[in-house]
Design a protein around this motif. Structure first.
Motif, PDB file in Angstrom:
ATOM      1  N   THR A  42      50.732  12.914 -11.165  1.00  0.00           N
ATOM      2  CA  THR A  42      50.992  13.538 -12.468  1.00  0.00           C
ATOM      3  C   THR A  42      52.471  13.459 -12.819  1.00  0.00           C
ATOM      4  N   ALA A  43      53.312  13.767 -11.845  1.00  0.00           N
ATOM      5  CA  ALA A  43      54.753  13.686 -12.072  1.00  0.00           C
ATOM      6  C   ALA A  43      55.170  12.265 -12.430  1.00  0.00           C
ATOM      7  N   SER A  44      54.631  11.293 -11.727  1.00  0.00           N
ATOM      8  CA  SER A  44      54.972   9.898 -11.976  1.00  0.00           C
ATOM      9  C   SER A  44      54.572   9.483 -13.385  1.00  0.00           C
ATOM     10  N   ARG A  45      53.370   9.894 -13.824  1.00  0.00           N
ATOM     11  CA  ARG A  45      52.907   9.541 -15.165  1.00  0.00           C
ATOM     12  C   ARG A  45      53.772  10.182 -16.244  1.00  0.00           C
ATOM     13  N   LEU A  46      54.082  11.468 -16.092  1.00  0.00           N
ATOM     14  CA  LEU A  46      54.889  12.156 -17.095  1.00  0.00           C
ATOM     15  C   LEU A  46      56.315  11.612 -17.133  1.00  0.00           C
ATOM     16  N   VAL A  47      56.860  11.327 -15.970  1.00  0.00           N
ATOM     17  CA  VAL A  47      58.204  10.751 -15.922  1.00  0.00           C
ATOM     18  C   VAL A  47      58.236   9.407 -16.652  1.00  0.00           C
ATOM     19  N   ALA A  48      57.215   8.579 -16.427  1.00  0.00           N
ATOM     20  CA  ALA A  48      57.158   7.269 -17.089  1.00  0.00           C
ATOM     21  C   ALA A  48      57.100   7.431 -18.607  1.00  0.00           C
ATOM     22  N   GLU A  49      56.335   8.402 -19.092  1.00  0.00           N
ATOM     23  CA  GLU A  49      56.240   8.619 -20.538  1.00  0.00           C
ATOM     24  C   GLU A  49      57.561   9.123 -21.104  1.00  0.00           C
ATOM     25  N   LEU A  50      58.222  10.016 -20.381  1.00  0.00           N
ATOM     26  CA  LEU A  50      59.502  10.541 -20.855  1.00  0.00           C
ATOM     27  C   LEU A  50      60.575   9.457 -20.840  1.00  0.00           C
ATOM     28  N   ILE A  51      60.517   8.547 -19.883  1.00  0.00           N
ATOM     29  CA  ILE A  51      61.441   7.411 -19.861  1.00  0.00           C
ATOM     30  C   ILE A  51      61.180   6.509 -21.058  1.00  0.00           C
ATOM     31  N   GLU A  52      59.911   6.284 -21.374  1.00  0.00           N
ATOM     32  CA  GLU A  52      59.547   5.426 -22.507  1.00  0.00           C
ATOM     33  C   GLU A  52      60.132   5.965 -23.814  1.00  0.00           C
ATOM     34  N   HIS A  53      60.202   7.293 -23.949  1.00  0.00           N
ATOM     35  CA  HIS A  53      60.722   7.909 -25.171  1.00  0.00           C
ATOM     36  C   HIS A  53      62.226   8.158 -25.104  1.00  0.00           C
ATOM     37  N   GLY A  54      62.853   7.801 -23.986  1.00  0.00           N
ATOM     38  CA  GLY A  54      64.294   7.948 -23.874  1.00  0.00           C
ATOM     39  C   GLY A  54      64.769   9.315 -23.441  1.00  0.00           C
ATOM     40  N   PHE A  55      63.840  10.230 -23.127  1.00  0.00           N
ATOM     41  CA  PHE A  55      64.247  11.571 -22.703  1.00  0.00           C
ATOM     42  C   PHE A  55      64.683  11.595 -21.242  1.00  0.00           C
ATOM     43  N   LEU A  56      64.211  10.653 -20.458  1.00  0.00           N
ATOM     44  CA  LEU A  56      64.676  10.427 -19.099  1.00  0.00           C
ATOM     45  C   LEU A  56      65.095   8.972 -18.986  1.00  0.00           C
ATOM     46  N   ALA A  57      65.876   8.653 -17.969  1.00  0.00           N
ATOM     47  CA  ALA A  57      66.302   7.277 -17.712  1.00  0.00           C
ATOM     48  C   ALA A  57      66.204   7.011 -16.218  1.00  0.00           C
ATOM     49  N   ARG A  58      65.984   5.733 -15.868  1.00  0.00           N
ATOM     50  CA  ARG A  58      65.860   5.368 -14.462  1.00  0.00           C
ATOM     51  C   ARG A  58      67.051   4.509 -14.050  1.00  0.00           C
ATOM     52  N   ASP A  59      67.696   4.892 -12.936  1.00  0.00           N
ATOM     53  CA  ASP A  59      68.823   4.133 -12.416  1.00  0.00           C
ATOM     54  C   ASP A  59      68.339   2.882 -11.696  1.00  0.00           C
ATOM     55  N   ASP A  60      69.288   2.039 -11.310  1.00  0.00           N
ATOM     56  CA  ASP A  60      68.938   0.816 -10.586  1.00  0.00           C
ATOM     57  C   ASP A  60      68.266   1.120  -9.260  1.00  0.00           C
ATOM     58  N   ASP A  61      68.580   2.277  -8.665  1.00  0.00           N
ATOM     59  CA  ASP A  61      67.978   2.631  -7.384  1.00  0.00           C
ATOM     60  C   ASP A  61      66.674   3.398  -7.559  1.00  0.00           C
ATOM     61  N   ARG A  62      66.135   3.417  -8.790  1.00  0.00           N
ATOM     62  CA  ARG A  62      64.845   4.023  -9.128  1.00  0.00           C
ATOM     63  C   ARG A  62      64.919   5.548  -9.231  1.00  0.00           C
ATOM     64  N   ARG A  63      66.098   6.126  -9.063  1.00  0.00           N
ATOM     65  CA  ARG A  63      66.231   7.555  -9.262  1.00  0.00           C
ATOM     66  C   ARG A  63      66.241   7.848 -10.766  1.00  0.00           C
ATOM     67  N   VAL A  64      65.806   9.053 -11.112  1.00  0.00           N
ATOM     68  CA  VAL A  64      65.607   9.435 -12.515  1.00  0.00           C
ATOM     69  C   VAL A  64      66.675  10.451 -12.910  1.00  0.00           C
ATOM     70  N   ARG A  65      67.163  10.350 -14.132  1.00  0.00           N
ATOM     71  CA  ARG A  65      68.129  11.306 -14.662  1.00  0.00           C
ATOM     72  C   ARG A  65      67.789  11.611 -16.121  1.00  0.00           C
ATOM     73  N   ILE A  66      68.451  12.629 -16.683  1.00  0.00           N
ATOM     74  CA  ILE A  66      68.249  12.979 -18.084  1.00  0.00           C
ATOM     75  C   ILE A  66      68.719  11.820 -18.954  1.00  0.00           C
ATOM     76  N   GLY A  67      67.936  11.475 -19.976  1.00  0.00           N
ATOM     77  CA  GLY A  67      68.255  10.339 -20.829  1.00  0.00           C
ATOM     78  C   GLY A  67      69.181  10.694 -21.979  1.00  0.00           C
ATOM     79  N   MET A  68      69.807   9.684 -22.535  1.00  0.00           N
ATOM     80  CA  MET A  68      70.740   9.877 -23.641  1.00  0.00           C
ATOM     81  C   MET A  68      70.028  10.390 -24.892  1.00  0.00           C
ATOM     82  N   ARG A  69      68.772  10.058 -25.065  1.00  0.00           N
ATOM     83  CA  ARG A  69      68.046  10.510 -26.256  1.00  0.00           C
ATOM     84  C   ARG A  69      67.948  12.030 -26.293  1.00  0.00           C
ATOM     85  N   LEU A  70      67.719  12.639 -25.139  1.00  0.00           N
ATOM     86  CA  LEU A  70      67.635  14.096 -25.083  1.00  0.00           C
ATOM     87  C   LEU A  70      68.983  14.712 -25.419  1.00  0.00           C
ATOM     88  N   TRP A  71      70.055  14.138 -24.881  1.00  0.00           N
ATOM     89  CA  TRP A  71      71.405  14.620 -25.201  1.00  0.00           C
ATOM     90  C   TRP A  71      71.690  14.474 -26.693  1.00  0.00           C
TER      91      TRP A  71
END
Length: 269
Positions: A42-71
């Motif tokens: 569930t976490a993986s699916r929601l994270v993927a959707e939030l990344i798609e909308h720019g609310f989260l972003a994924r680093d090169d090492d696959r770690r996730v952070r808050i996306g620029m769209r949310l800011w």
């Protein structure tokens, strides 16, 4: 972590955002699942959707952070934007005088939330940061907001645990109540060693056009005999921000009659 059942997708997304802290700005999906109590899939699916909308972003090492769209959305719609805009010129003036930390805090629940901070290399130790929080009774900014806050807020804080950062932090209801009365009477908070033994906070209230305290402007300087000279600088700056807020609300031209350099001794070279 307790697993929540029957909650909406939005509630789960909020818990994902809240998994990030100022100390942990990048997390793996497994970290997020563990912190939120969500199933890994569930976490993986929601994270993927939030990344798609720019609310989260994924680093090169696959770690996730808050996306620029949310800011971007948060800044665009922030109710504190006009407050920050009014405060920045005065904060910069105070910073030129002190060479240490200048910060702007607002009341958020039972804590002070810091909207902005100016600092410099070699400045005294300071545990606050932008978007960071502290208990109201600990810092100079929090004490100003508490002193001018609602009576219900003061009684709730006075009745709660008053854990101190140092031996100087107000740790009993009697001492805290007396300190809040002093702040209301003298118009500022003077807090030597409350958060760290080597640092001293001075804060003054920022008021809106109705005269209500909406923020606290503070400096964090070395805890020494020269700190008292910063009191008029901080109070003048807070008054300037208050007058700027009032003028902008009424659509009046903003005047800035205050200078800071003449109100404090020169900074040491």
């Amino acid at each position: 972590m307790k697993v929540h059942t029957g909650e909406s997708v939005l509630s789960r997304a909020v818990r994902i955002f809240e998994a990030f802290t100022t100390d942990d700005v990048a997390l793996t999906v497994s970290d997020i699942a563990r912190r939120t109590g969500l199933h890994l899939a569930t976490a993986s699916r929601l994270v993927a959707e939030l990344i798609e909308h720019g609310f989260l972003a994924r680093d090169d090492d696959r770690r996730v952070r808050i996306g620029m769209r949310l800011w971007e959305l948060a800044v665009r719609a922030s109710p504190t934007l006009s407050l920050r805009d009014a405060a920045m010129p005065f904060m910069e003036g105070v910073h030129d005088v002190t060479g240490h930390h200048v910060q702007l805090g607002v009341l958020e629940g039972d804590e002070v939330l810091f909207l902005e901070r100016l600092s410099a290399p070699g400045a005294v130790i300071n545990y606050t940061r932008i978007a960071g929080r502290l208990p109201l009774h600990v810092s100079s900014s929090g004490l100003v907001l508490l002193a001018h806050g609602a009576g219900e807020l003061r009684e709730r804080v006075l009745a709660g645990p008053l854990a101190g950062s140092t031996r100087h932090t107000p740790g009993t209801p009697e001492r805290l109540r007396a300190e809040l009365a002093d702040i209301r009477r003298q118009g500022y908070a003077f807090c030597p060693g409350y958060v760290h033994e080597d640092a001293l906070g001075i804060a003054a209230p920022v008021r809106d056009e109705r005269g209500l305290v909406v923020a606290a402007l503070a400096v964090i300087v070395p805890n020494d005999a020269e700190a008292r000279a910063m009191v008029p600088v901080v109070r003048t700056a807070a008054l300037g921000v208050s007058q700027t807020l009032a003028a902008s609300t009424r659509g009046l031209p903003v005047e800035k009659p205050y200078t800071f350099a003449s109100q404090a001794p020169p900074r040491p070279s």
